[in-house]
Structure formats: C-alpha cells, structure tokens
Write an enzyme that holds these catalytic residues in place. Structure first.
Site, PDB file in Angstrom:
ATOM      1  N   SER A  14       0.910  -1.622  -0.342  1.00 55.39           N
ATOM      2  CA  SER A  14       0.229  -0.088   0.526  1.00 55.39           C
ATOM      3  C   SER A  14       1.023   1.463   0.116  1.00 55.39           C
ATOM      4  O   SER A  14       1.762   1.285   0.888  1.00 55.39           O
ATOM      5  CB  SER A  14      -0.552  -0.371   1.403  1.00 55.39           C
ATOM      6  OG  SER A  14      -1.929   1.328   1.058  1.00 55.39           O
ATOM      7  N   LYS A  15       0.422   2.229  -1.162  1.00 54.31           N
ATOM      8  CA  LYS A  15       1.036   3.937  -0.895  1.00 54.31           C
ATOM      9  C   LYS A  15       0.617   4.613  -0.085  1.00 54.31           C
ATOM     10  O   LYS A  15       0.893   5.548   0.339  1.00 54.31           O
ATOM     11  CB  LYS A  15       0.962   3.999  -1.945  1.00 54.31           C
ATOM     12  CG  LYS A  15       1.829   2.853  -3.549  1.00 54.31           C
ATOM     13  CD  LYS A  15       1.886   3.651  -4.505  1.00 54.31           C
ATOM     14  CE  LYS A  15       2.393   3.335  -5.670  1.00 54.31           C
ATOM     15  NZ  LYS A  15       3.569   2.372  -5.545  1.00 54.31           N
ATOM     16  N   SER A  16      -0.496   3.947   0.454  1.00 57.79           N
ATOM     17  CA  SER A  16      -1.356   5.331   1.620  1.00 57.79           C
ATOM     18  C   SER A  16      -0.264   5.811   2.297  1.00 57.79           C
ATOM     19  O   SER A  16      -0.481   6.776   3.356  1.00 57.79           O
ATOM     20  CB  SER A  16      -2.333   4.315   2.138  1.00 57.79           C
ATOM     21  OG  SER A  16      -3.486   4.421   1.712  1.00 57.79           O
ATOM     22  N   LYS A  65     -13.756  -3.354   2.244  1.00 56.84           N
ATOM     23  CA  LYS A  65     -15.061  -2.479   2.263  1.00 56.84           C
ATOM     24  C   LYS A  65     -16.294  -2.925   2.269  1.00 56.84           C
ATOM     25  O   LYS A  65     -16.800  -1.099   2.719  1.00 56.84           O
ATOM     26  CB  LYS A  65     -14.638  -1.466   0.703  1.00 56.84           C
ATOM     27  CG  LYS A  65     -13.246  -1.117   0.205  1.00 56.84           C
ATOM     28  CD  LYS A  65     -12.802  -0.205  -0.898  1.00 56.84           C
ATOM     29  CE  LYS A  65     -12.034   0.039  -1.584  1.00 56.84           C
ATOM     30  NZ  LYS A  65     -11.617   0.634  -2.586  1.00 56.84           N
ATOM     31  N   ASN A  86     -14.471   3.416   2.256  1.00 59.79           N
ATOM     32  CA  ASN A  86     -12.454   3.162   2.388  1.00 59.79           C
ATOM     33  C   ASN A  86     -11.970   4.008   3.577  1.00 59.79           C
ATOM     34  O   ASN A  86     -11.194   4.332   3.212  1.00 59.79           O
ATOM     35  CB  ASN A  86     -12.324   3.545   1.169  1.00 59.79           C
ATOM     36  CG  ASN A  86     -12.811   5.420   0.536  1.00 59.79           C
ATOM     37  OD1 ASN A  86     -12.882   6.385   1.201  1.00 59.79           O
ATOM     38  ND2 ASN A  86     -11.589   5.220  -0.085  1.00 59.79           N
ATOM     39  N   ASP A 102     -13.723   7.505  -3.082  1.00 62.16           N
ATOM     40  CA  ASP A 102     -12.673   6.285  -4.437  1.00 62.16           C
ATOM     41  C   ASP A 102     -13.559   7.190  -5.142  1.00 62.16           C
ATOM     42  O   ASP A 102     -13.004   7.257  -5.902  1.00 62.16           O
ATOM     43  CB  ASP A 102     -13.383   5.039  -4.448  1.00 62.16           C
ATOM     44  CG  ASP A 102     -12.202   3.969  -3.309  1.00 62.16           C
ATOM     45  OD1 ASP A 102     -11.152   4.849  -3.182  1.00 62.16           O
ATOM     46  OD2 ASP A 102     -12.931   3.202  -3.254  1.00 62.16           O
ATOM     47  N   GLY A 129     -17.276  -4.201  -7.661  1.00 60.07           N
ATOM     48  CA  GLY A 129     -17.098  -2.714  -6.446  1.00 60.07           C
ATOM     49  C   GLY A 129     -16.339  -1.466  -7.079  1.00 60.07           C
ATOM     50  O   GLY A 129     -17.132  -0.380  -6.378  1.00 60.07           O
ATOM     51  N   ARG A 151     -18.469  -8.491 -18.459  1.00 60.46           N
ATOM     52  CA  ARG A 151     -18.356  -9.727 -18.955  1.00 60.46           C
ATOM     53  C   ARG A 151     -19.259 -10.124 -18.225  1.00 60.46           C
ATOM     54  O   ARG A 151     -20.272 -11.356 -19.390  1.00 60.46           O
ATOM     55  CB  ARG A 151     -17.269 -10.085 -18.454  1.00 60.46           C
ATOM     56  CG  ARG A 151     -16.762 -11.450 -18.388  1.00 60.46           C
ATOM     57  CD  ARG A 151     -15.341 -12.027 -18.149  1.00 60.46           C
ATOM     58  NE  ARG A 151     -15.126 -12.207 -16.824  1.00 60.46           N
ATOM     59  CZ  ARG A 151     -14.439 -12.196 -16.291  1.00 60.46           C
ATOM     60  NH1 ARG A 151     -13.238 -12.610 -16.705  1.00 60.46           N
ATOM     61  NH2 ARG A 151     -14.367 -12.300 -14.635  1.00 60.46           N
TER      62      ARG A 151
HETATM   63  P1  ATR Z   1     -13.316  -4.725  -7.692  1.00 56.36           P
HETATM   64  O1  ATR Z   1     -13.418  -4.469  -6.211  1.00 56.36           O
HETATM   65  O2  ATR Z   1     -12.058  -4.075  -8.149  1.00 56.36           O
HETATM   66  O3  ATR Z   1     -14.217  -3.786  -8.912  1.00 56.36           O
HETATM   67  P2  ATR Z   1     -14.469  -6.865  -8.528  1.00 56.36           P
HETATM   68  O4  ATR Z   1     -15.820  -6.292  -7.213  1.00 56.36           O
HETATM   69  O5  ATR Z   1     -13.622  -8.868  -7.721  1.00 56.36           O
HETATM   70  O6  ATR Z   1     -13.186  -6.109  -8.095  1.00 56.36           O
HETATM   71  O7  ATR Z   1     -14.591  -6.789  -9.605  1.00 56.36           O
HETATM   72  C1  ATR Z   1     -13.632  -7.047 -10.835  1.00 56.36           C
HETATM   73  C2  ATR Z   1     -14.208  -6.764 -12.050  1.00 56.36           C
HETATM   74  O8  ATR Z   1     -12.990  -7.014 -13.525  1.00 56.36           O
HETATM   75  C3  ATR Z   1     -15.969  -7.108 -12.359  1.00 56.36           C
HETATM   76  O9  ATR Z   1     -16.793  -6.441 -13.569  1.00 56.36           O
HETATM   77  C4  ATR Z   1     -15.337  -8.406 -13.377  1.00 56.36           C
HETATM   78  O10 ATR Z   1     -16.070  -8.999 -14.848  1.00 56.36           O
HETATM   79  P3  ATR Z   1     -17.094 -10.586 -13.996  1.00 56.36           P
HETATM   80  O11 ATR Z   1     -18.019  -9.611 -12.783  1.00 56.36           O
HETATM   81  O12 ATR Z   1     -17.520 -10.648 -15.682  1.00 56.36           O
HETATM   82  O13 ATR Z   1     -16.484 -10.876 -13.087  1.00 56.36           O
HETATM   83  C5  ATR Z   1     -14.371  -7.630 -14.192  1.00 56.36           C
HETATM   84  N1  ATR Z   1     -13.244  -9.049 -14.677  1.00 56.36           N
HETATM   85  C6  ATR Z   1     -12.238  -9.037 -14.021  1.00 56.36           C
HETATM   86  N2  ATR Z   1     -11.549  -9.903 -14.588  1.00 56.36           N
HETATM   87  C7  ATR Z   1     -11.939  -9.208 -16.127  1.00 56.36           C
HETATM   88  C8  ATR Z   1     -11.537  -9.792 -17.333  1.00 56.36           C
HETATM   89  N3  ATR Z   1     -10.210 -10.254 -17.704  1.00 56.36           N
HETATM   90  N4  ATR Z   1     -12.234  -9.812 -18.701  1.00 56.36           N
HETATM   91  C9  ATR Z   1     -12.928  -8.415 -18.326  1.00 56.36           C
HETATM   92  N5  ATR Z   1     -13.367  -8.362 -16.977  1.00 56.36           N
HETATM   93  C10 ATR Z   1     -12.357  -8.351 -15.958  1.00 56.36           C
END
Ligand code: ATR
Length: 271
Positions: A14-16, A65, A86, A102, A129, A151
């Site tokens: 963490s850079k915080s 979070k 956060n 954020d 998130g 996705r």
């Molecule tokens: P964060 O809190 O950082 O948003 P998260 O809640 O785990 O992390 O969400 C990750 C996001 O990145 C999701 O929208 C995920 O898509 P899915 O809901 O389909 O899983 C997306 N994501 C991760 N890897 C991906 C990839 N290779 N291509 C497209 N979307 C990706």
C-alpha cells in the site's frame, strides 16, 4: 500524536502511508499513519482494537470495504450509494463515521486532467465494487449517458437498475459496444493480470479519453491496448489514488492537501 492507518489483506504494497506522510508534511499536521494487515476473518476486531487504542481514523482497502460499510455506525450518502466504505473516522461523540472517497477521487482526478464529464457519453467497464463506487459521483456530473458494461452482464444490469433514479445509466454486454463514447473508464481488475476486457477496437478513436483505474510504471494492459489503436488522451489511476487519499485526509483533519506534487513524487519513485 494522532494515529491513522490503512487496513487490508494483503497490505504491504500500500502506498497510503507514503501519501499521507507527504500530506501531513505539506499541511504541517502531526500524525502517524501505518499499514495494518487484518486477518481475513478478523477485520472488525482489528479495527475496533485500533480505535480502542487511540486511533483517530483509517482507510480500508481490498477486501474489507463492504465489511467496513456494515461496521460503521453512521454513513455518508455517497458511502450508502457505493455500498462500501474506504474511510472511517472516530467522531467526538465516539461514533464510527463511514465515508467513501473513491468516486470523488476519480472525478477530481478527471477534472485535474482537464476532463469535464458534463454532456459526455461515458462508458464504464466492470460492475464490481470499484464500478459501484464510481457510478453515483459520475452521474452527479451530468454525463449525456453512462453505459455500464460487464463480462457478466447481469451484474451491470443490477447496477444500472440500482442507480437509474439518479441519471441516464444503462447496462450492456461487452461485445455489443461500439464507438459512440467520449470517455471510457476501466474499473475491471483485468489489468491486474495483464488482460484486456474483450472489446471491439472500434471503441477507440482519436477524440476518446481513456482512464484505467489501475496504474503501473508503464501503461496498463488496457491503456496499452487503447494507445495502440490510436488513443492519445490516456490516464491511469495513480491520480485517483492520491485524490481519494486527499479527500480522506480532509475528512479527518479539516484541511485539504494538494495532490499535484504527491502524484509527481509517487510517479518518480515508481520508475
Ligand atoms: P473491484 O472491487 O476492484 O471492482 P471485483 O468486485 O472483484 O473488484 O470486480 C472485478 C471486475 O472486473 C468485475 O466486473 C469483473 O467482471 P465479472 O463480473 O464478469 O467477473 C471484471 N473483470 C475481471 N477480469 C476481467 C477480464 N479478464 N475481462 C473482463 N472483465 C474482467
């Protein structure tokens, strides 16, 4: 000396602490700021112990979070919208105030880079998130439209439905997107493992602005993809990281530090 910390797991990169130390120096505030790795099943206990021992405030990062959201005894409206916290602050009457800086960090960094969101056609990639925290603040800037594409399209649909009362937000599958956007924000975690969401290259045109919430010493995978296709207005999430920290600092200390010099220092040290 007032004590602050960031909780996460893992937390060692963490850079915080570095950012808040620079803020404290800049604003001549006496405080300490440490990293605390909470056990995956022991976040609440770690936070309560920190505050019982005189902690004044903390940041919370992955994966805590949402837990912090439930732990807070009062919430800002933006934290309620984000469904995640956060920033925690111990108030004078002993309450744990939860906020989420954020999305504000993202908006401030876009403004800082000369991007006014009002009237833009905005595409937000991802529905996790990070996306959820950004949608409320983005809609407050009055874009012409906001499309959330993911996705797993059902997650984008759920977010669009949730935020629809706040502005023109719709959902889409990644492969149905075409080149009608002014600003693309990548909130997916794909860049973390060097991947790019499966998107049509026609999304990228010379007038597009591209923003990846991830950052790195060199272009993130997403930004490299966009650059290769001819985008030249490209930003990564380092400025968002510093701006969300500045907003947390202001909540705790009542004074807002400048971000420019801190972003420059961080960028230099990463190289
Ligand atoms: P964060 O809190 O950082 O948003 P998260 O809640 O785990 O992390 O969400 C990750 C996001 O990145 C999701 O929208 C995920 O898509 P899915 O809901 O389909 O899983 C997306 N994501 C991760 N890897 C991906 C990839 N290779 N291509 C497209 N979307 C990706």
């Amino acid at each position: 000396m007032d004590r602050y910390a960031v909780f996460g797991n893992p937390i060692k990169h963490s850079k915080s602490p570095y950012i808040h130390t620079l803020f404290a120096r800049q604003t001549q505030q006496a405080l300490s700021y440490e990293r605390i790795e909470a056990p995956l099943d022991g976040f609440a206990a770690a936070v309560m112990s920190f505050f019982a021992q005189g902690g004044k405030g903390c940041n919370i990062t992955v994966p805590f979070k949402e837990e912090a959201f439930h732990l807070a005894s009062a919430l800002s409206s933006r934290a309620q919208l984000a469904g995640a916290v956060n920033t925690l602050k111990l108030t004078d009457d002993g309450l744990l105030w939860g906020d989420n800086t954020d999305g504000a960090g993202l908006i401030q960094d876009l403004h800082f880079n000369g991007v006014a969101i009002s009237g833009l056609r905005v595409l937000l990639l991802g529905a996790g998130g990070a996306a959820r925290g950004a949608i409320g603040p983005l809609l407050a800037e009055q874009p012409a439209q906001l499309v959330v594409a993911n996705r797993t399209v059902s997650k984008a649909e759920a977010l669009a439905e949730l935020f629809q009362p706040l502005g023109p937000v719709t959902a889409s599958a990644l492969h149905l997107l075409d080149g009608k956007f002014d600003l693309i924000i990548n909130s997916t975690s794909a860049s973390l493992d060097g991947r790019v969401p499966e998107l049509a290259g026609s999304l990228i045109h010379p007038d597009i602005t591209v923003y990846d919430m991830m950052y790195g010493v060199t272009d993130t995978a997403f930004n490299a993809w966009a650059r290769k296709l001819g985008a030249y207005r490209i930003m990564d999430g380092l400025g968002m990281l510093v701006s969300q920290a500045a907003e947390s600092f202001a909540i705790w200390r009542g004074i807002r530090p400048g971000t420019r010099q801190v972003i420059t220092e961080l960028r230099r040290n990463m190289g």
